[in-house]
Scaffold this motif. Structure first.
Motif, PDB file in Angstrom:
ATOM      1  N   PHE A 229      51.964  32.512  34.221  1.00  0.00           N
ATOM      2  CA  PHE A 229      52.063  32.216  32.827  1.00  0.00           C
ATOM      3  C   PHE A 229      50.810  32.262  32.225  1.00  0.00           C
ATOM      4  N   VAL A 230      49.589  31.763  32.828  1.00  0.00           N
ATOM      5  CA  VAL A 230      48.256  31.500  32.152  1.00  0.00           C
ATOM      6  C   VAL A 230      47.743  32.982  31.870  1.00  0.00           C
TER       7      VAL A 230
ATOM      8  N   PHE B  11      46.161  36.612  24.333  1.00  0.00           N
ATOM      9  CA  PHE B  11      45.109  36.188  23.608  1.00  0.00           C
ATOM     10  C   PHE B  11      44.329  37.137  23.434  1.00  0.00           C
ATOM     11  N   SER B  12      44.034  38.165  24.536  1.00  0.00           N
ATOM     12  CA  SER B  12      43.161  39.033  24.593  1.00  0.00           C
ATOM     13  C   SER B  12      43.223  40.231  23.071  1.00  0.00           C
ATOM     14  N   LYS B  13      44.477  40.274  22.834  1.00  0.00           N
ATOM     15  CA  LYS B  13      44.944  41.220  21.877  1.00  0.00           C
ATOM     16  C   LYS B  13      44.436  40.540  20.410  1.00  0.00           C
TER      17      LYS B  13
ATOM     18  N   TYR C 201      38.219  27.555  24.997  1.00  0.00           N
ATOM     19  CA  TYR C 201      39.286  27.454  25.779  1.00  0.00           C
ATOM     20  C   TYR C 201      40.235  28.425  26.054  1.00  0.00           C
ATOM     21  N   GLU C 202      40.662  29.080  25.041  1.00  0.00           N
ATOM     22  CA  GLU C 202      41.581  30.326  25.323  1.00  0.00           C
ATOM     23  C   GLU C 202      41.068  31.348  26.105  1.00  0.00           C
ATOM     24  N   ARG C 203      39.674  31.655  25.670  1.00  0.00           N
ATOM     25  CA  ARG C 203      39.303  32.876  26.374  1.00  0.00           C
ATOM     26  C   ARG C 203      39.045  32.587  28.055  1.00  0.00           C
ATOM     27  N   ASN C 204      38.769  31.154  28.482  1.00  0.00           N
ATOM     28  CA  ASN C 204      38.591  31.036  29.651  1.00  0.00           C
ATOM     29  C   ASN C 204      39.518  30.375  30.592  1.00  0.00           C
ATOM     30  N   GLU C 205      40.809  30.203  29.836  1.00  0.00           N
ATOM     31  CA  GLU C 205      41.768  29.566  30.152  1.00  0.00           C
ATOM     32  C   GLU C 205      42.006  29.880  31.846  1.00  0.00           C
ATOM     33  N   VAL C 206      42.082  31.282  32.213  1.00  0.00           N
ATOM     34  CA  VAL C 206      42.443  31.631  33.600  1.00  0.00           C
ATOM     35  C   VAL C 206      41.427  30.972  34.501  1.00  0.00           C
ATOM     36  N   GLU C 207      40.193  31.134  34.197  1.00  0.00           N
ATOM     37  CA  GLU C 207      39.303  30.404  35.231  1.00  0.00           C
ATOM     38  C   GLU C 207      39.348  28.918  35.278  1.00  0.00           C
TER      39      GLU C 207
END
Lengths: 166, 861
Positions: free
Chosen positions: B394-395, B402-404, B411-417
């Protein structure tokens, strides 16, 4: 001859442990004995948990004082050259704390305590002792006779390497 | 003193006589052992007769009838003759001689080894003197034989050889790196923790080889023979970056000069051959990339196979675990207090390990409840895994949207990490708590734990690879654009220079100014290197803070705290085996994946493993406590290897994918200008090999050949698998049989207590030192008995052989001198003698029993 040197060296060792008691010249008075206290402070034995037992089982009187002959005897048995059977016999004597010619549970407990510096709990010790008896006692009398002991020890792969070697 | 010796001398005459008479009846191998026995008996019952016969005997002896035996004795005598100065030396020499004899005899194996035993057994001083006197008597007989020197020489060599062998062994163990360190850790923390370090060491070895391969075959040739830095665009820092290329922050990100160095893929040139050696670098690069995987696969599988071999090879001697631990674990060579401490710790640990095993095998509780709990735990964990898997999925999806978008927050940029690290932080302890439900043996528990965390981390890997692939695709698109621009620019440059002055050579464009493609391979390489380095840092900081600082805190703040810190909440950390092993395994996966794009990565990894060996050893010893239940590691750490193999396979896939189906960058790396990376092989075959090899190659590459080959391999695997299964079954069967036989043996012995009671009495009466001697004595006594007595006993003896356990038979057989004279069946006398003795109505007291037997045996009386 080199084994002469060896004996000579041994005598040197024996002598230096108690220079005032042991005469250098053995022609007249061979009846000198060293108390156990001196023997077990030798560097070879110092760290050994069974040092008292070793010395006791080699001493003629069972009290732990060694005459020079006992001393030499001890070294020759502990040397690498001594045959396996001989080592087994002496190992048996060493582990037989109460000298009843059987290794019984009390002996095993003592051995274990010496080996682990009494870091095991009482239940663990009983468990181990029971296991040992169960494993090695072939004739079912609840203690290890010499036959049991030798049967067990002769199957150990590294007995020759580790046990009773100096 | 003298008197006593004389007496003993006299006593010894009878044995001589006996021997002489026996020799007349063709007894060739009369052993020293027999001598000693006889001596013993003589001592007990010395009579005047013996004294009378003394003189006669001496003569016969000196005549030299004795042959080989005398020869040997002669040597002995000669050695002692030199020493007859003072009493103690003599007796000692005797002692030593016996030892010497033994050495010869050990080389002569069994028969001779038996001879000396009674000598050695008789420890009493009087016997010693006797023996000495005995030797003294024959001193003059053979003064200086040729054998003496030879013998001494042999002895010396034997001793030297033994010493050399021991030294060599010591040397060998010293050559194994960190052996002592690991042993020390093992002695305090048990073999399970040590298994991690052994694994680490193994990994270090493998990485060292990989490093040698890559460094020797790729990096060094490139540095020595390739074009120097700055000679061409791919080896130069672009103009825009040059200002900051040496800044530390840039270098720390592996940009700047490091990016344009031989550490990364992009630096390499696509020139077919370099230098005066005509070294084919692109080819070498490709082959090394493949062989890194090939070698790793081979090594992993080989060591797995070897481990499996070892674990089956010595699996059968587990009958005496505790006994051996008890009686043979102390190393009598230890003289150093520190070593002794370690040895005590290791013995205790090993006992504890065995105890845990034993308790586990004895445990019998409510099996249904346990089963239910285990199923429950597995369901819970599968739920956890599915949940976290979905969360990751999901993330990742969200991050792609988000990247688009523009203007996304931190937070959105580093959510996955963030999600990944949260999962990594909370899931393992959760799994551990759930695993507590299952109540497995800790060793099996560790395996489950490893497997579960592994599954969790696979998600980590998956997201990482996905992000990377996105990146690469993006770069590939970008590359097309840049490619066109570059072409146009170069064309334009040429045109302009052509236009200016057609006579002059066109001023070449500075390599720093040429527009570059993004070079996705280098980007990937940098990504891996960064990941590895950050992983190293995180690991070390975790150890430092989580273990060391915690330990310091607990240790020193404990003096002024309201509760007991050491026993209570924070306490000391345990060594986290599963986490460390998985960290190592995943790190290695990164290395394998990354080494194709960043040849320098393996070097970094070697450094990492080297430092972490020391660092972790220190951390473990200084700030961790042993596990609550120390458990024995499985003999083979094949489970670790299995994980490693899986990771190796997983990391092989993306690399193979990129090699086979992605176009390499057009302006960087050894394969630039080709459509696919593997074309380098075709090129080499076409250009460098004779035609027929190219033909053969094309045939071999034909799918019509490859598919049958694969089929054949599958069939072979199937067949071998079936065979090994059959062997395994047979093995298990045999083991079961052996076990049953042992049980049966025990039972039989228990039943035969009546029979054995006599023996028991006997053994009770004898001191252990004399115990041995009685058997040969009896055997001898029986031997000389008349044949008609032998036969009935022989029958019984046979039965005894069948019933008797191998130990009693074997031991006595070993102790007894080789049968000779009247014996018809060689092996039996050794066995039946003691039993038949027990059957006789004699009382247990042996001195009484001995006299008649001896009387019959020796006609000299």
């Amino acid at each position: 001859f080199f084994f002469f040197l060896l004996v000579y060296r041994l005598h040197g060792r024996y002598h230096e442990m108690a220079p005032n008691v042991v005469p250098m010249d053995y022609t007249k008075d061979p009846d000198v004995k060293l108390p156990m206290q001196l023997i077990i402070n030798m560097p070879e034995l110092k760290e050994n948990p069974f040092k008292e037992r070793i010395v006791e089982s080699f001493s003629e009187d069972g009290e732990g004082s060694l005459s020079f002959n006992d001393f030499v005897d001890m070294f020759s048995v502990l040397s690498e050259m001594a045959p396996r059977e001989l080592k087994a016999i002496y190992a048996f004597k060493i582990y037989d704390f109460n000298t009843d010619n059987f290794i019984c549970k009390a002996d095993l407990e003592k051995t274990l305590n010496k080996l682990t510096r009494e870091e095991l709990t009482a239940e663990e010790i009983t468990l181990v002792c029971e296991k040992v008896i169960e494993e090695a006692d072939m004739d079912g009398d609840g203690k290890l006779g010499f036959a049991d002991f030798e049967n067990m020890i002769s199957k150990a792969p590294d007995f020759l390497r580790y046990c009773l070697k100096k | 003193q003298r008197d006593k010796e004389d007496e003993s001398k006299e006593e010894h005459n009878c044995p001589r006589q006996n021997r002489a008479s026996r020799r007349k009846t063709h007894q060739k191998k009369n052993g020293d052992g027999k001598k000693a026995e006889v001596k013993e008996r003589d001592k007990k019952a010395s009579t005047k007769d013996q004294k009378n016969s003394e003189n006669k005997e001496k003569k016969t002896n000196k005549k030299g009838k004795e042959g080989e035996n005398k020869q040997k004795k002669g040597r002995k005598n000669s050695t002692s003759s030199e020493s007859s100065n003072s009493f103690d030396e003599e007796s000692l020499s005797e002692e030593e001689l016996a030892m010497l004899m033994e050495q010869v005899e050990q080389r002569k194996k069994l028969i001779s080894a038996m001879r000396n035993k009674p000598w050695r057994m008789v420890k009493k001083l009087s016997v010693l003197r006797e023996a000495q006197a005995f030797v003294e008597k024959f001193e003059g007989a053979l003064g200086k034989g040729k054998g003496k020197k030879l013998y001494a020489y042999k002895m010396m060599m034997a001793k030297k050889w033994v010493k050399f062998k021991r030294d060599f062994d010591n040397f060998k163990t010293q050559c194994i790196p960190w052996e002592m360190k690991i042993k020390e850790v093992e002695s305090h923390f048990g073999s399970s923790v040590a298994s991690y370090f052994i694994f680490l060491r193994w990994m270090y070895g493998v990485n060292l080889v990989l490093f040698g391969l890559i460094f020797g075959l790729v990096i060094i040739p490139e540095v020595l023979m390739g074009m120097p830095y700055g000679s061409m665009p791919r080896k130069t820092v672009p103009r825009a970056e040059q200002a900051t290329a040496m800044d530390f922050s840039v270098l720390w990100d592996f940009e700047g000069y490091i990016k344009y160095s031989a550490l990364f893929y992009g630096y390499y040139n696509n020139q077919r051959t370099i230098g005066w050696l005509k070294y084919r670098l692109p080819m070498a690069y490709f082959m090394v990339g493949i062989s890194v995987f090939g070698y790793s696969l081979m090594v992993v599988i080989r060591s797995m196979a070897r481990n499996a071999n070892e674990s089956t090879a010595d699996g059968d001697d587990d009958n005496f675990i505790f006994s051996w631990k008890m009686f043979t674990s102390w190393d009598y060579l230890i003289g150093n207090p520190e070593t002794a401490d370690n040895k005590f710790a290791s013995i205790t640990t090993s006992f504890k390990e065995s105890i845990v095993d034993e308790q586990e095998s004895n445990k019998d509780e409510n099996i249904h409840l346990r089963r239910f709990l285990r199923v429950l735990a597995n369901i819970l964990i599968i739920c956890c895994l599915c949940g976290s898997g979905y969360l990751i999925y999901f993330v990742v999806k969200r991050s792609q949207t988000f990247s688009k978008m523009q203007n996304v927050g931190w937070y959105e940029r580093n959510e996955v990490e963030i999600v990944m690290s949260l999962l990594g932080m909370f899931c393992p302890p959760l799994f551990e708590t759930i695993a507590a439900l299952e109540n497995y043996h800790p060793r099996i528990g560790l395996k489950w734990q490893l497997g579960r965390i592994f599954a969790l981390f696979l998600g980590n890997l998956y997201t990482f690879l996905l992000a990377l692939m996105d990146d690469v695709n993006e770069k590939l698109d970008e590359e097309d654009v840049v490619k066109n621009i570059t072409r146009w620019m170069l064309l334009g440059h040429h045109n302009s220079s052509m236009g200016n002055s057609s006579a002059d050579t066109p001023p070449s464009l500075d390599p720093a100014d040429v527009p570059r493609g993004p070079c996705w391979e280098t980007t990937v390489g940098i990504e891996f290197v960064r990941l590895t380095v950050s992983d190293i840092l995180v690991t070390y900081v975790t150890i430092l803070v989580g273990d060391f600082i915690r330990a310091c805190f607990v240790r020193f703040v404990n003096y002024c705290w309201c509760w007991d810190l050491e026993a209570g909440f924070p306490s000391y950390a345990e060594f986290d085996i599963s986490g460390n092993v998985l960290g190592l395994v995943f790190n290695q996966g990164m290395i394998w994946m990354g080494s194709f794009y960043a040849p320098g990565l393996v070097g970094i990894n070697v450094l990492r493993l080297l430092t972490s060996m020391y660092f972790q050893c220190w951390a473990v010893m200084s700030s961790n406590v042993p596990h609550e239940r120390v458990f024995k590691a499985s003999k083979s750490n094949n489970f670790y290897m299995g994980l490693l193999l899986l990771i190796l396979f997983l990391s092989l896939l993306p690399v193979a994918y990129t090699i086979m189906s992605l176009p390499p960058s057009f302006d960087c790396g050894p394969f630039s200008g080709k459509k696919r990376m593997y074309e380098v092989i075709q090129e080499t075959i076409e250009l460098d090999f004779p035609l027929f090899i190219a033909k053969i190659f094309s045939y071999v590459a034909n799918p019509g050949l490859i598919i049958p080959a694969i089929l054949l391999m599958v069939l072979a695997i199937y067949y071998l698998n079936a065979v090994s299964e059959a062997y395994q079954r047979a093995n298990a069967e045999l083991k079961k049989k052996m076990q049953m036989q042992r049980e049966e043996d025990k039972n039989k012995r228990n039943n035969k207590t009546n029979n054995n009671s006599m023996m028991q009495d006997l053994e009770d009466l004898l001191a252990p030192s004399t115990k041995i001697e009685i058997y040969p004595k009896q055997a001898e006594g029986k031997k000389i008995e008349s044949p008609d007595q032998v036969i009935p006993f022989g029958k019984q003896g046979k039965a005894e052989v069948l019933n008797g356990s191998p130990m009693s038979g074997g031991r006595r057989a070993v102790l007894i001198p080789p049968p000779h004279l009247l014996v018809t069946r060689p092996p039996t006398p050794g066995i039946w003698a003691p039993y038949s003795y027990a059957d006789k109505p004699w009382p247990g007291a042996h001195p009484l029993g001995l006299v008649p037997g001896r009387g019959r045996g020796h006609p000299c009386y």
